[in-house]
Motif scaffolding. Sequence first.
Motif, PDB file in Angstrom:
ATOM      1  N   HIS A 156      24.408  44.774  55.045  1.00 30.28           N
ATOM      2  CA  HIS A 156      24.390  45.826  56.071  1.00 30.28           C
ATOM      3  C   HIS A 156      22.995  46.443  56.172  1.00 30.28           C
ATOM      4  O   HIS A 156      22.477  46.665  57.260  1.00 30.28           O
ATOM      5  CB  HIS A 156      25.436  46.894  55.741  1.00 30.28           C
ATOM      6  CG  HIS A 156      25.484  47.992  56.739  1.00 30.28           C
ATOM      7  ND1 HIS A 156      26.050  47.835  57.984  1.00 30.28           N
ATOM      8  CD2 HIS A 156      25.023  49.263  56.682  1.00 30.28           C
ATOM      9  CE1 HIS A 156      25.927  48.974  58.651  1.00 30.28           C
ATOM     10  NE2 HIS A 156      25.313  49.862  57.885  1.00 30.28           N
ATOM     11  N   VAL A 212      20.669  44.028  57.993  1.00 27.30           N
ATOM     12  CA  VAL A 212      20.913  44.029  59.441  1.00 27.30           C
ATOM     13  C   VAL A 212      20.225  45.232  60.085  1.00 27.30           C
ATOM     14  O   VAL A 212      19.579  45.106  61.122  1.00 27.30           O
ATOM     15  CB  VAL A 212      22.431  44.023  59.747  1.00 27.30           C
ATOM     16  CG1 VAL A 212      22.692  44.331  61.210  1.00 27.30           C
ATOM     17  CG2 VAL A 212      23.041  42.682  59.370  1.00 27.30           C
ATOM     18  N   GLU A 213      20.355  46.398  59.467  1.00 26.39           N
ATOM     19  CA  GLU A 213      19.696  47.593  60.009  1.00 26.39           C
ATOM     20  C   GLU A 213      18.183  47.454  59.962  1.00 26.39           C
ATOM     21  O   GLU A 213      17.488  47.796  60.914  1.00 26.39           O
ATOM     22  CB  GLU A 213      20.131  48.835  59.236  1.00 26.39           C
ATOM     23  CG  GLU A 213      21.537  49.271  59.547  1.00 26.39           C
ATOM     24  CD  GLU A 213      21.924  50.548  58.831  1.00 26.39           C
ATOM     25  OE1 GLU A 213      21.045  51.248  58.294  1.00 26.39           O
ATOM     26  OE2 GLU A 213      23.128  50.845  58.810  1.00 26.39           O
ATOM     27  N   TYR A 261      16.288  44.723  59.899  1.00 24.79           N
ATOM     28  CA  TYR A 261      15.740  43.661  60.735  1.00 24.79           C
ATOM     29  C   TYR A 261      16.469  43.508  62.068  1.00 24.79           C
ATOM     30  O   TYR A 261      16.466  42.432  62.663  1.00 24.79           O
ATOM     31  CB  TYR A 261      15.742  42.330  59.963  1.00 24.79           C
ATOM     32  CG  TYR A 261      14.694  42.330  58.889  1.00 24.79           C
ATOM     33  CD1 TYR A 261      13.352  42.207  59.211  1.00 24.79           C
ATOM     34  CD2 TYR A 261      15.039  42.489  57.558  1.00 24.79           C
ATOM     35  CE1 TYR A 261      12.372  42.243  58.233  1.00 24.79           C
ATOM     36  CE2 TYR A 261      14.072  42.518  56.567  1.00 24.79           C
ATOM     37  CZ  TYR A 261      12.745  42.391  56.913  1.00 24.79           C
ATOM     38  OH  TYR A 261      11.784  42.436  55.944  1.00 24.79           O
ATOM     39  N   SER A 262      17.045  44.584  62.565  1.00 27.38           N
ATOM     40  CA  SER A 262      17.773  44.506  63.835  1.00 27.38           C
ATOM     41  C   SER A 262      16.873  44.093  64.989  1.00 27.38           C
ATOM     42  O   SER A 262      17.339  43.492  65.953  1.00 27.38           O
ATOM     43  CB  SER A 262      18.455  45.841  64.145  1.00 27.38           C
ATOM     44  OG  SER A 262      17.479  46.863  64.274  1.00 27.38           O
ATOM     45  N   ASP A 263      15.581  44.367  64.902  1.00 25.27           N
ATOM     46  CA  ASP A 263      14.641  43.980  65.952  1.00 25.27           C
ATOM     47  C   ASP A 263      14.067  42.582  65.739  1.00 25.27           C
ATOM     48  O   ASP A 263      13.273  42.105  66.542  1.00 25.27           O
ATOM     49  CB  ASP A 263      13.484  44.983  66.029  1.00 25.27           C
ATOM     50  CG  ASP A 263      13.946  46.360  66.460  1.00 25.27           C
ATOM     51  OD1 ASP A 263      15.023  46.464  67.078  1.00 25.27           O
ATOM     52  OD2 ASP A 263      13.233  47.336  66.167  1.00 25.27           O
ATOM     53  N   LYS A 277      15.861  39.379  65.064  1.00 25.57           N
ATOM     54  CA  LYS A 277      17.063  38.537  64.893  1.00 25.57           C
ATOM     55  C   LYS A 277      16.731  37.178  64.283  1.00 25.57           C
ATOM     56  O   LYS A 277      17.530  36.612  63.551  1.00 25.57           O
ATOM     57  CB  LYS A 277      17.783  38.336  66.230  1.00 25.57           C
ATOM     58  CG  LYS A 277      18.312  39.617  66.835  1.00 25.57           C
ATOM     59  CD  LYS A 277      19.440  40.180  66.031  1.00 25.57           C
ATOM     60  CE  LYS A 277      19.988  41.420  66.721  1.00 25.57           C
ATOM     61  NZ  LYS A 277      20.737  42.258  65.863  1.00 25.57           N
ATOM     62  N   ILE A 279      16.811  37.406  60.282  1.00 32.71           N
ATOM     63  CA  ILE A 279      17.931  37.969  59.542  1.00 32.71           C
ATOM     64  C   ILE A 279      18.430  37.052  58.422  1.00 32.71           C
ATOM     65  O   ILE A 279      18.762  37.524  57.339  1.00 32.71           O
ATOM     66  CB  ILE A 279      19.091  38.391  60.486  1.00 32.71           C
ATOM     67  CG1 ILE A 279      20.082  39.290  59.739  1.00 32.71           C
ATOM     68  CG2 ILE A 279      19.784  37.201  61.093  1.00 32.71           C
ATOM     69  CD1 ILE A 279      19.542  40.609  59.318  1.00 32.71           C
TER      70      ILE A 279
END
Length: 176
Positions: free
Chosen positions: A122, A125-126, A128-130, A132, A135
């Motif tokens: 989790h 994901v937060e 490296y949300s920019d 993709k 990830i």
Amino acid sequence: MDVNKKTQRNRFTRMCIGEAIVELMKRDSLDKITVSQIAKKAGISRMTYYHYYDSKVNAIEDYLREIIIQYLTENKKRPKEERFMEYSHILFSIEFFDQYATFFIIMERQGLYSVLVNAVNHFMVELYSDHKDMIYRAYYYAGALLNTFINWEKTGKLVPAQEVAKMISESAPKMP
């Protein structure tokens, strides 16, 4: 009442609950620990416990989130140009989480490793949300770091943290 004071008090209460569970898990498995035992150890009422949580796993997940928030707060004080998978950041991570070694080892021994992995995923994901495209490298790195950290702790830290950080940094995938 000052909202910030209320938030600090809520965080303190939740951390006390998490720490109580960790202490109790030193002697018993999580499924054998009762909410009454947790409340007594944390110095709160059962009603207060249920105000925050509907399960013991939920309380542990929240405790772990608070540890990660503290990690992020401490990390913000570090050099901004430093990359996540560089030696100095890995060493910082190992040394920071070493404060919570008992928690991590207990979680692993209690068969709750998946709670740790889910929290790390989790977080990735937060983070490296920019990015993709990055990830899966982040998952790989975070899982490897978690596994290495736990086993380093379990085996009695046979090598210095600096050496572990060097090994990890040399094998870590390149990230932005």
